[in-house]
Design a protein around this motif. Structure first.
Motif, PDB file in Angstrom:
ATOM      1  N   GLY A  57       0.829  -1.208   0.000  1.00 18.32           N
ATOM      2  CA  GLY A  57       0.000   0.000   0.000  1.00 18.32           C
ATOM      3  C   GLY A  57       0.857   1.249   0.000  1.00 18.32           C
ATOM      4  O   GLY A  57       0.573   2.220  -0.706  1.00 18.32           O
ATOM      5  N   ARG A  59       3.844   1.466  -1.231  1.00 16.27           N
ATOM      6  CA  ARG A  59       4.490   1.576  -2.556  1.00 16.27           C
ATOM      7  C   ARG A  59       3.556   2.223  -3.588  1.00 16.27           C
ATOM      8  O   ARG A  59       4.015   2.933  -4.480  1.00 16.27           O
ATOM      9  CB  ARG A  59       4.930   0.196  -3.070  1.00 16.27           C
ATOM     10  N   LYS A  60       2.261   1.946  -3.474  1.00 15.14           N
ATOM     11  CA  LYS A  60       1.302   2.519  -4.415  1.00 15.14           C
ATOM     12  C   LYS A  60       1.323   4.051  -4.285  1.00 15.14           C
ATOM     13  O   LYS A  60       1.408   4.773  -5.274  1.00 15.14           O
ATOM     14  CB  LYS A  60      -0.091   1.966  -4.085  1.00 15.14           C
ATOM     15  N   SER A  63       4.491   5.608  -5.615  1.00 12.43           N
ATOM     16  CA  SER A  63       4.512   5.745  -7.080  1.00 12.43           C
ATOM     17  C   SER A  63       3.757   7.001  -7.513  1.00 12.43           C
ATOM     18  O   SER A  63       4.182   7.705  -8.439  1.00 12.43           O
ATOM     19  CB  SER A  63       3.858   4.527  -7.749  1.00 12.43           C
ATOM     20  N   GLU A  64       2.623   7.281  -6.845  1.00 10.08           N
ATOM     21  CA  GLU A  64       1.859   8.493  -7.197  1.00 10.08           C
ATOM     22  C   GLU A  64       2.692   9.745  -6.923  1.00 10.08           C
ATOM     23  O   GLU A  64       2.697  10.689  -7.707  1.00 10.08           O
ATOM     24  CB  GLU A  64       0.568   8.564  -6.372  1.00 10.08           C
ATOM     25  N   VAL A  87       9.391  -1.098  -7.730  1.00 12.87           N
ATOM     26  CA  VAL A  87       8.189  -1.108  -8.579  1.00 12.87           C
ATOM     27  C   VAL A  87       8.613  -0.882 -10.031  1.00 12.87           C
ATOM     28  O   VAL A  87       9.250   0.123 -10.355  1.00 12.87           O
ATOM     29  CB  VAL A  87       7.202  -0.004  -8.126  1.00 12.87           C
TER      30      VAL A  87
END
Ligand code: S3P
Length: 189
Positions: A57, A59-60, A63-64, A87
């Motif tokens: 979570g 990492r998501k 990335s944003e 990622v």
């Protein structure tokens, strides 16, 4: 290539934030620490994000944040979090235009230096030697894959009284060279 974003990658404790700040001053560009940007954007701490969402979570969101920072118009020096390269989509983005600098050091060197700060849950309660060996084995190939410039930081710490300032000045020279060359050939110091 003309002036663009510069992204510092490397393991926890390699000095991405402290060298990045000095590098930004040397290049006359703004500095952003991606971990700080994460905490402001999501209104949480990295420790809480790991606890509440798990590493995937976190990492998501990471990335944003990377997307946002790379999308900004003003050429900026960005200190990425150490795990940004795990990622695949991040690795693709990093390979797509920014000048990426890997602050390289051996796992043993990093284990002796990296502090178990609140924003580093991966180090909490663990043997730093084991963590750095494992993460380095996983990530070294990815850092190498995205890097336009690779700098071994250890000699700077062995030699001078101001390792971070000397490192930042050296990295500034290498970044300018990479930008002038279109960051195509890779620069190693
Ligand atoms: C991480 C490194 C940390 C932070 C998070 C995860 C990692 O950033 O993003 O704890 O996976 O290596 P620093 O490299 O700035 O300590």
């Amino acid at each position: 290539m003309s002036e663009g974003h510069v992204v510092l990658v490397g393991m926890m404790g390699s000095g991405k934030s402290s060298v990045g700040r000095r590098l930004a001053a040397a290049l006359g560009r703004p500095f952003v620490d991606a971990d700080d940007a994460y905490e402001s954007r999501f209104g949480t701490t990295i420790a809480d994000a790991f606890a509440d969402l798990g590493e995937a979570g976190f990492r998501k969101g990471e990335s944003e944040v990377l997307d946002d920072l790379l999308a900004s118009a003003a050429p900026t020096v960005i200190a990425a979090g150490g795990g940004v390269v795990v990622v695949e989509a991040n690795r693709r983005r990093l390979s797509g235009g920014a000048t990426v600098v890997w602050l390289h050091a051996s796992p043993a060197f990093l284990a002796g230096r990296a502090k178990a700060k609140a924003h580093r849950p991966l180090l909490a309660g663990a043997d730093p030697g084991d963590v750095f060996e494992r993460l380095f084995a996983e990530r070294a190939g990815w850092y190498r894959e995205v890097a336009d410039v690779i700098v071994d930081i250890e000699p700077f710490h062995d030699r001078g009284p101001e390792p971070k300032q000397s490192l930042a000045e050296r990295v500034a020279v290498l970044v300018r060279a990479a930008e002038a060359a279109g960051a195509s050939g890779g620069v190693r110091a």
